[in-house]
Design a protein around this motif. Sequence first.
Motif, PDB file in Angstrom:
ATOM      1  N   THR A   1      18.196 -78.293 -48.878  1.00 21.41           N
ATOM      2  CA  THR A   1      17.935 -77.146 -49.748  1.00 21.41           C
ATOM      3  C   THR A   1      16.722 -76.318 -49.305  1.00 21.41           C
ATOM      4  OG1 THR A   1      16.454 -78.363 -51.246  1.00 21.41           O
ATOM      5  CG2 THR A   1      18.841 -78.479 -51.684  1.00 21.41           C
ATOM      6  N   GLY A   2      15.804 -76.925 -48.550  1.00 19.47           N
ATOM      7  CA  GLY A   2      14.588 -76.239 -48.166  1.00 19.47           C
ATOM      8  C   GLY A   2      13.524 -76.229 -49.245  1.00 19.47           C
ATOM      9  N   GLU A   3      13.835 -76.789 -50.423  1.00 19.87           N
ATOM     10  CA  GLU A   3      12.860 -76.801 -51.529  1.00 19.87           C
ATOM     11  C   GLU A   3      11.758 -77.817 -51.258  1.00 19.87           C
ATOM     12  OE1 GLU A   3      12.991 -74.602 -54.185  1.00 19.87           O
ATOM     13  OE2 GLU A   3      14.527 -73.766 -52.868  1.00 19.87           O
ATOM     14  N   ARG A   4      10.591 -77.541 -51.823  1.00 17.29           N
ATOM     15  CA  ARG A   4       9.449 -78.445 -51.663  1.00 17.29           C
ATOM     16  C   ARG A   4       9.727 -79.787 -52.351  1.00 17.29           C
ATOM     17  NH1 ARG A   4       4.087 -77.305 -50.655  1.00 17.29           N
ATOM     18  NH2 ARG A   4       2.621 -78.925 -51.303  1.00 17.29           N
ATOM     19  N   ILE A   5       9.393 -80.873 -51.672  1.00 14.83           N
ATOM     20  CA  ILE A   5       9.519 -82.215 -52.267  1.00 14.83           C
ATOM     21  C   ILE A   5       8.228 -82.537 -53.016  1.00 14.83           C
ATOM     22  CG2 ILE A   5       9.787 -84.677 -51.779  1.00 14.83           C
ATOM     23  CD1 ILE A   5      11.387 -83.919 -49.305  1.00 14.83           C
TER      24      ILE A   5
ATOM     25  N   LEU B   1      13.858 -64.242 -55.956  1.00 15.65           N
ATOM     26  CA  LEU B   1      12.432 -64.533 -55.944  1.00 15.65           C
ATOM     27  C   LEU B   1      12.223 -65.992 -55.544  1.00 15.65           C
ATOM     28  CD1 LEU B   1       9.552 -63.518 -56.649  1.00 15.65           C
ATOM     29  CD2 LEU B   1       9.931 -64.422 -58.962  1.00 15.65           C
ATOM     30  N   GLN B   2      11.424 -66.203 -54.495  1.00 17.40           N
ATOM     31  CA  GLN B   2      11.165 -67.554 -53.993  1.00 17.40           C
ATOM     32  C   GLN B   2       9.898 -68.157 -54.586  1.00 17.40           C
ATOM     33  OE1 GLN B   2      13.438 -69.016 -51.550  1.00 17.40           O
ATOM     34  NE2 GLN B   2      14.539 -67.280 -52.420  1.00 17.40           N
ATOM     35  N   GLN B   3       8.863 -67.323 -54.733  1.00 19.97           N
ATOM     36  CA  GLN B   3       7.586 -67.809 -55.274  1.00 19.97           C
ATOM     37  C   GLN B   3       6.771 -66.618 -55.725  1.00 19.97           C
ATOM     38  OE1 GLN B   3       5.525 -70.494 -52.636  1.00 19.97           O
ATOM     39  NE2 GLN B   3       3.885 -70.947 -54.088  1.00 19.97           N
ATOM     40  N   PHE B   4       6.029 -66.791 -56.817  1.00 20.55           N
ATOM     41  CA  PHE B   4       5.168 -65.728 -57.340  1.00 20.55           C
ATOM     42  C   PHE B   4       3.846 -66.359 -57.720  1.00 20.55           C
ATOM     43  CE2 PHE B   4       4.281 -62.538 -60.944  1.00 20.55           C
ATOM     44  CZ  PHE B   4       3.693 -61.634 -60.069  1.00 20.55           C
ATOM     45  N   ASP B   5       2.810 -66.116 -56.906  1.00 19.97           N
ATOM     46  CA  ASP B   5       1.527 -66.769 -57.134  1.00 19.97           C
ATOM     47  C   ASP B   5       0.447 -66.024 -56.367  1.00 19.97           C
ATOM     48  OD1 ASP B   5      -0.327 -68.673 -58.075  1.00 19.97           O
ATOM     49  OD2 ASP B   5       1.146 -70.289 -57.837  1.00 19.97           O
TER      50      ASP B   5
ATOM     51  N   MET C   1      -3.481 -67.373 -51.860  1.00 18.90           N
ATOM     52  CA  MET C   1      -3.888 -68.681 -51.344  1.00 18.90           C
ATOM     53  C   MET C   1      -3.000 -69.798 -51.863  1.00 18.90           C
ATOM     54  SD  MET C   1      -5.980 -68.020 -49.094  1.00 18.90           S
ATOM     55  CE  MET C   1      -6.105 -69.740 -48.619  1.00 18.90           C
ATOM     56  N   LYS C   2      -2.476 -69.668 -53.090  1.00 15.69           N
ATOM     57  CA  LYS C   2      -1.537 -70.678 -53.588  1.00 15.69           C
ATOM     58  C   LYS C   2      -0.235 -70.627 -52.782  1.00 15.69           C
ATOM     59  CE  LYS C   2      -3.466 -72.862 -57.132  1.00 15.69           C
ATOM     60  NZ  LYS C   2      -3.181 -72.425 -58.510  1.00 15.69           N
ATOM     61  N   VAL C   3       0.222 -69.418 -52.459  1.00 18.90           N
ATOM     62  CA  VAL C   3       1.439 -69.281 -51.650  1.00 18.90           C
ATOM     63  C   VAL C   3       1.215 -69.866 -50.261  1.00 18.90           C
ATOM     64  CG1 VAL C   3       2.981 -67.598 -50.550  1.00 18.90           C
ATOM     65  CG2 VAL C   3       2.307 -67.291 -52.929  1.00 18.90           C
ATOM     66  N   TYR C   4       0.014 -69.661 -49.719  1.00 17.22           N
ATOM     67  CA  TYR C   4      -0.300 -70.167 -48.373  1.00 17.22           C
ATOM     68  C   TYR C   4      -0.478 -71.684 -48.380  1.00 17.22           C
ATOM     69  CZ  TYR C   4      -2.597 -70.416 -43.787  1.00 17.22           C
ATOM     70  OH  TYR C   4      -2.916 -70.723 -42.479  1.00 17.22           O
ATOM     71  N   ASP C   5      -1.222 -72.183 -49.360  1.00 13.19           N
ATOM     72  CA  ASP C   5      -1.561 -73.612 -49.389  1.00 13.19           C
ATOM     73  C   ASP C   5      -0.478 -74.492 -50.005  1.00 13.19           C
ATOM     74  OD1 ASP C   5      -4.038 -73.291 -48.162  1.00 13.19           O
ATOM     75  OD2 ASP C   5      -5.092 -72.974 -50.055  1.00 13.19           O
ATOM     76  N   PHE C   6       0.343 -73.911 -50.902  1.00 17.82           N
ATOM     77  CA  PHE C   6       1.367 -74.708 -51.588  1.00 17.82           C
ATOM     78  C   PHE C   6       2.695 -73.956 -51.622  1.00 17.82           C
ATOM     79  CE2 PHE C   6      -2.782 -75.795 -53.445  1.00 17.82           C
ATOM     80  CZ  PHE C   6      -2.834 -77.145 -53.149  1.00 17.82           C
TER      81      PHE C   6
ATOM     82  N   ALA D   1       7.028 -71.210 -46.498  1.00 17.12           N
ATOM     83  CA  ALA D   1       6.113 -71.829 -45.536  1.00 17.12           C
ATOM     84  C   ALA D   1       6.205 -71.154 -44.181  1.00 17.12           C
ATOM     85  CB  ALA D   1       6.442 -73.320 -45.412  1.00 17.12           C
ATOM     86  N   GLU D   2       7.421 -70.827 -43.761  1.00 15.91           N
ATOM     87  CA  GLU D   2       7.652 -70.209 -42.463  1.00 15.91           C
ATOM     88  C   GLU D   2       7.243 -68.742 -42.457  1.00 15.91           C
ATOM     89  OE1 GLU D   2      11.258 -71.263 -39.364  1.00 15.91           O
ATOM     90  OE2 GLU D   2      11.706 -71.072 -41.483  1.00 15.91           O
ATOM     91  N   PHE D   3       7.478 -68.040 -43.578  1.00 19.23           N
ATOM     92  CA  PHE D   3       7.277 -66.595 -43.615  1.00 19.23           C
ATOM     93  C   PHE D   3       5.815 -66.212 -43.796  1.00 19.23           C
ATOM     94  CE2 PHE D   3       7.552 -62.257 -45.247  1.00 19.23           C
ATOM     95  CZ  PHE D   3       8.434 -61.705 -44.339  1.00 19.23           C
ATOM     96  N   VAL D   4       5.066 -67.009 -44.543  1.00 14.38           N
ATOM     97  CA  VAL D   4       3.674 -66.680 -44.855  1.00 14.38           C
ATOM     98  C   VAL D   4       2.755 -67.481 -43.937  1.00 14.38           C
ATOM     99  CG1 VAL D   4       1.872 -66.694 -46.605  1.00 14.38           C
ATOM    100  CG2 VAL D   4       4.230 -66.132 -47.247  1.00 14.38           C
TER     101      VAL D   4
END
Length: 351
Positions: free
Chosen positions: A347-351, A211-215, A218-223, A230-233
């Motif tokens: 890592t590709g993780e958000r800074i 699981l990469q993100q669960f939200d 719009m939260k997945v899109y904006d943050f 970021a690339e997939f959505v």
Amino acid sequence: MSIVFKNVSKVFGDQPVVDDLTLEIDRGEFVVLLGPSGCGKTTTLRMLAGLESVTSGDIYLDDKRINDVPTQHRDLAMVFQSYALYPHMTIAENIGYPLRVRKQNPQERSARVNRVAQMLDIVSLLDRKPRQLSGGERQRVALARAIVREPRAYLMDEPLSNLDARLRVQMRGELKRLQHQLGTTTVYVTHDQAEAMTLAHRVAVMKKGKLQQFDTPMKVYDFPASRFVAEFVGSPSMNLIDGTIESSSFVAKTFSVPLTKGLNNNGRHATLGIRPEHVTIATSPINGAAPASVYVTEQMGNETLVVLAAGDLKLMARAAADFRLAPETRVWFTLAMNKAHFFDHETGERI
């Protein structure tokens, strides 16, 4: 009904397909499992349905552990990509089949079939056979067969993928209306981010079983939580630009832009992410703009997508529908840095 995955893993041979998944779905929620092929989303749905066993971890329905509960006793209705209608039965018989299996009396069965058929506007199809129906009509029948059972939750595995583009959009709206009307917990699997954005209360983005993100959409899109999300959505996808964070700027190979907020990561190799709608094109030099040239334009009717070339970098921008510049035309671009995202290069993780 609430659904909980607690540290759930599924291994085929020595290959983990779902890896330590923890996910809590609230009662009445529409949750979309989103990701590319092979990310584990369908396996997750099949474990919930009881069609696959759990290697480790636990699944709960309303606080009851169901790992060892047979499929038929979970009271979940599944809608498949292939419709799975019985060709020798009429549409009414197909819809009523789950009730017939439960030995419900014919009068009540007929009443429920008609009620659901009215809900989905397929009353006129009840005497036909599946072969006489279009793909969209067959999908409505498959939905009706699931709804007529009045299950505790609906599980949907890419149910719209066999439809053409126009029908997919139409059925998306119908599904959203139905779920709101019924208020039944729904878990929906797709690789189509447009379906996820339009249907879901919350989106679970998966990659290689994790699981990469669960939200919320719009939260997945904006943050986005990672470069992958970021690339997939988003369509077109987010522009990703490699560079270095300096004291007050992001420095890429062909340009640099000032940072609107301090990141305290001086000298760090990072990736800047910016959505196409946050790239602005100018036809003459302006303060702070970087030079580029038009690589190609795509007229979409309501907007124009413009690919810019800045050295080796290709950058996608959204422009007005009447944007008209020939390839190789010299332009300048600016980035809305208050909308920019930064990801760790390694890592590709958000800074």
